[in-house]
Design a protein around this motif. Sequence first.
Motif, PDB file in Angstrom:
ATOM      1  N   PHE A 117       4.933 -45.547  18.521  1.00 17.99           N
ATOM      2  CA  PHE A 117       3.453 -45.098  19.320  1.00 17.99           C
ATOM      3  C   PHE A 117       3.150 -44.082  20.278  1.00 17.99           C
ATOM      4  CE2 PHE A 117       2.517 -47.150  15.319  1.00 17.99           C
ATOM      5  CZ  PHE A 117       2.214 -46.641  14.416  1.00 17.99           C
ATOM      6  N   GLY A 118       4.670 -44.646  21.151  1.00 20.79           N
ATOM      7  CA  GLY A 118       4.720 -44.702  22.335  1.00 20.79           C
ATOM      8  C   GLY A 118       4.042 -45.968  23.181  1.00 20.79           C
ATOM      9  N   PRO A 119       4.076 -45.965  24.651  1.00 22.41           N
ATOM     10  CA  PRO A 119       3.837 -43.950  25.293  1.00 22.41           C
ATOM     11  C   PRO A 119       5.120 -43.532  25.280  1.00 22.41           C
ATOM     12  CG  PRO A 119       3.369 -46.074  26.652  1.00 22.41           C
ATOM     13  CD  PRO A 119       3.188 -46.353  25.715  1.00 22.41           C
ATOM     14  N   PHE A 120       5.644 -42.517  25.463  1.00 19.07           N
ATOM     15  CA  PHE A 120       6.882 -41.454  25.637  1.00 19.07           C
ATOM     16  C   PHE A 120       6.664 -41.167  26.798  1.00 19.07           C
ATOM     17  CE2 PHE A 120       6.593 -42.113  20.860  1.00 19.07           C
ATOM     18  CZ  PHE A 120       8.034 -42.718  20.712  1.00 19.07           C
ATOM     19  N   GLU A 121       7.398 -41.184  27.837  1.00 19.13           N
ATOM     20  CA  GLU A 121       7.857 -40.743  29.381  1.00 19.13           C
ATOM     21  C   GLU A 121       9.143 -39.458  28.531  1.00 19.13           C
ATOM     22  OE1 GLU A 121       5.337 -40.600  31.766  1.00 19.13           O
ATOM     23  OE2 GLU A 121       4.140 -42.441  30.554  1.00 19.13           O
ATOM     24  N   ARG A 122       8.829 -38.496  29.318  1.00 19.08           N
ATOM     25  CA  ARG A 122      10.050 -37.820  29.410  1.00 19.08           C
ATOM     26  C   ARG A 122      11.097 -38.407  30.276  1.00 19.08           C
ATOM     27  NH1 ARG A 122      12.391 -33.266  31.535  1.00 19.08           N
ATOM     28  NH2 ARG A 122      12.520 -31.549  30.680  1.00 19.08           N
ATOM     29  N   VAL A 123      12.345 -38.380  29.585  1.00 17.94           N
ATOM     30  CA  VAL A 123      13.350 -39.003  30.592  1.00 17.94           C
ATOM     31  C   VAL A 123      13.906 -37.782  30.980  1.00 17.94           C
ATOM     32  CG1 VAL A 123      15.608 -39.994  30.275  1.00 17.94           C
ATOM     33  CG2 VAL A 123      13.803 -40.849  28.937  1.00 17.94           C
ATOM     34  N   ASP A 124      14.436 -37.129  29.974  1.00 19.25           N
ATOM     35  CA  ASP A 124      15.947 -35.374  30.601  1.00 19.25           C
ATOM     36  C   ASP A 124      15.702 -34.776  29.150  1.00 19.25           C
ATOM     37  OD1 ASP A 124      16.737 -34.149  32.118  1.00 19.25           O
ATOM     38  OD2 ASP A 124      18.516 -35.859  32.940  1.00 19.25           O
ATOM     39  N   LYS A 125      16.220 -34.125  29.635  1.00 24.47           N
ATOM     40  CA  LYS A 125      17.245 -32.528  29.453  1.00 24.47           C
ATOM     41  C   LYS A 125      18.788 -33.229  28.663  1.00 24.47           C
ATOM     42  CE  LYS A 125      16.452 -28.892  29.259  1.00 24.47           C
ATOM     43  NZ  LYS A 125      14.928 -28.035  29.635  1.00 24.47           N
ATOM     44  N   GLU A 146      -2.102 -39.040  18.181  1.00 29.08           N
ATOM     45  CA  GLU A 146      -1.458 -37.867  19.249  1.00 29.08           C
ATOM     46  C   GLU A 146      -0.737 -38.198  20.455  1.00 29.08           C
ATOM     47  OE1 GLU A 146      -1.241 -33.909  21.815  1.00 29.08           O
ATOM     48  OE2 GLU A 146      -3.402 -35.124  21.672  1.00 29.08           O
ATOM     49  N   ILE A 147       0.448 -38.167  20.146  1.00 29.87           N
ATOM     50  CA  ILE A 147       1.872 -38.549  20.872  1.00 29.87           C
ATOM     51  C   ILE A 147       2.673 -37.751  22.059  1.00 29.87           C
ATOM     52  CG2 ILE A 147       2.363 -40.790  19.470  1.00 29.87           C
ATOM     53  CD1 ILE A 147       4.823 -39.555  18.300  1.00 29.87           C
ATOM     54  N   THR A 148       1.718 -37.248  21.719  1.00 32.15           N
ATOM     55  CA  THR A 148       1.831 -35.638  23.178  1.00 32.15           C
ATOM     56  C   THR A 148       2.842 -36.176  24.168  1.00 32.15           C
ATOM     57  OG1 THR A 148       0.794 -34.207  21.993  1.00 32.15           O
ATOM     58  CG2 THR A 148       2.510 -33.394  23.423  1.00 32.15           C
ATOM     59  N   PRO A 149       4.200 -35.371  24.611  1.00 30.89           N
ATOM     60  CA  PRO A 149       5.209 -35.817  25.796  1.00 30.89           C
ATOM     61  C   PRO A 149       4.881 -34.678  26.510  1.00 30.89           C
ATOM     62  CG  PRO A 149       6.887 -35.459  24.123  1.00 30.89           C
ATOM     63  CD  PRO A 149       5.324 -35.988  23.549  1.00 30.89           C
ATOM     64  N   LYS A 150       5.517 -34.954  28.228  1.00 34.83           N
ATOM     65  CA  LYS A 150       4.690 -33.931  28.713  1.00 34.83           C
ATOM     66  C   LYS A 150       6.460 -33.315  28.084  1.00 34.83           C
ATOM     67  CE  LYS A 150       5.555 -32.899  33.218  1.00 34.83           C
ATOM     68  NZ  LYS A 150       6.067 -33.426  34.991  1.00 34.83           N
ATOM     69  N   GLY A 151       5.870 -31.563  28.312  1.00 32.50           N
ATOM     70  CA  GLY A 151       6.903 -30.625  27.910  1.00 32.50           C
ATOM     71  C   GLY A 151       7.213 -30.744  26.894  1.00 32.50           C
ATOM     72  N   TYR A 152       6.577 -31.532  25.459  1.00 36.47           N
ATOM     73  CA  TYR A 152       6.533 -31.252  24.217  1.00 36.47           C
ATOM     74  C   TYR A 152       6.431 -29.519  23.944  1.00 36.47           C
ATOM     75  CZ  TYR A 152       6.169 -31.176  18.881  1.00 36.47           C
ATOM     76  OH  TYR A 152       5.797 -31.419  17.983  1.00 36.47           O
ATOM     77  N   VAL A 153       7.068 -29.183  22.954  1.00 34.71           N
ATOM     78  CA  VAL A 153       6.931 -27.052  22.462  1.00 34.71           C
ATOM     79  C   VAL A 153       6.428 -28.172  20.427  1.00 34.71           C
ATOM     80  CG1 VAL A 153       7.619 -24.997  22.272  1.00 34.71           C
ATOM     81  CG2 VAL A 153       7.615 -26.336  24.396  1.00 34.71           C
ATOM     82  N   GLU A 154       7.932 -28.173  20.374  1.00 29.24           N
ATOM     83  CA  GLU A 154       8.054 -28.473  18.854  1.00 29.24           C
ATOM     84  C   GLU A 154       8.998 -30.003  18.350  1.00 29.24           C
ATOM     85  OE1 GLU A 154       7.696 -24.428  17.863  1.00 29.24           O
ATOM     86  OE2 GLU A 154      10.395 -24.384  18.557  1.00 29.24           O
ATOM     87  N   GLY A 155       9.277 -29.687  16.983  1.00 28.94           N
ATOM     88  CA  GLY A 155      11.000 -29.946  16.380  1.00 28.94           C
ATOM     89  C   GLY A 155      11.126 -31.436  16.827  1.00 28.94           C
ATOM     90  N   PRO A 156      10.142 -31.509  16.615  1.00 28.76           N
ATOM     91  CA  PRO A 156      10.395 -33.827  17.018  1.00 28.76           C
ATOM     92  C   PRO A 156      11.625 -34.161  16.073  1.00 28.76           C
ATOM     93  CG  PRO A 156       7.657 -33.413  15.757  1.00 28.76           C
ATOM     94  CD  PRO A 156       8.833 -32.450  15.671  1.00 28.76           C
TER      95      PRO A 156
END
Length: 330
Positions: A248-256, A204-214
Amino acid sequence: MMIQKALILFLTTLSFPVFSQSSAPVKKETAGNPVFPGWYADPEGIIFGKEYWIYPTYSAPYNQQVFMDAFSSPDLVNWTKHSRIVDTTAVKWAKRAMWAPAVVEKGGKYFLFFGANDIQNDQQKGGIGVAVADRPEGPFRDYLGKPLIDRFHNGAQPIDQFVFKDKDGQYYMIYGGWRHCNIAKLKDDFTGFVPFPDGTVFKEITPKGYVEGPFMFMRNGKYYFMWSEGGWTGPNYSVAYAVADSPFGPFERVDKILQQDPKVATGAGHHSVIQVPGKDRWYIVYHRRPLTETDGNHRETCIDVMEFDEKGLIKPVKITFEGVKREPLR
């Protein structure tokens, strides 16, 4: 003579188009958005040879999503439709909800990965499948005779798959709905997965805010991981991203970086990215909903420019009606 002059005066008052023998056909310089007509979503943009390709979901009620079309272009402006490149008659286990194709070329074959049946638990039949063809326009046939992933792992619904080729040539599948995202190492022949050194198959590599569509790509040695946020039927569907030194990250959300513009369209999301070969020029391919539409399935495919700042961060994308300029492949 008087009659002749009167006739000429009468004809000049009519609104007939005027044609000139010396005038050349008008050359279309921008694609315009949407880039092709029809309700299409979740577009995968990719380059094969000297052509751009877009593989979208046919955006309709789930029971009508039993086939996929594709579109090709030599220049991002003029697009050709390739109808029904795959359908449920070619994939017997798929019954509905054929979604979000991802396509790669390997060994002279074209592999199309897709979600089907919108399964809600491990007891239902469906998940992520793969089809194969000899040409990018198909026809595609079922490769395995069964889904490649037919279970929930780490809470991720088996949908919205993207296949990423790393710099060492290794292919990974990155996928997942229901706010969970996994990465898995594909076998060379795409028939299954190779466990990681610790014995796990799905990380699992889910970042904050993730919903779908990687979606993932590389630029200047960095891994850019992008995903969709919000609900796909709503106006606030959007795209955010993170950057890391590893797939594999870690992936920290940057922005929209992609979202609605109340003057242009709503629900801008579920995208892909195209880089012009040999150039630091990038395009984002995505779907959005016209301001006149409220039906969740009324989504159309668009392309706009994606740029980076001097720090390598993605600039917010301006969604347009004009679309992008002509960009022939050399």
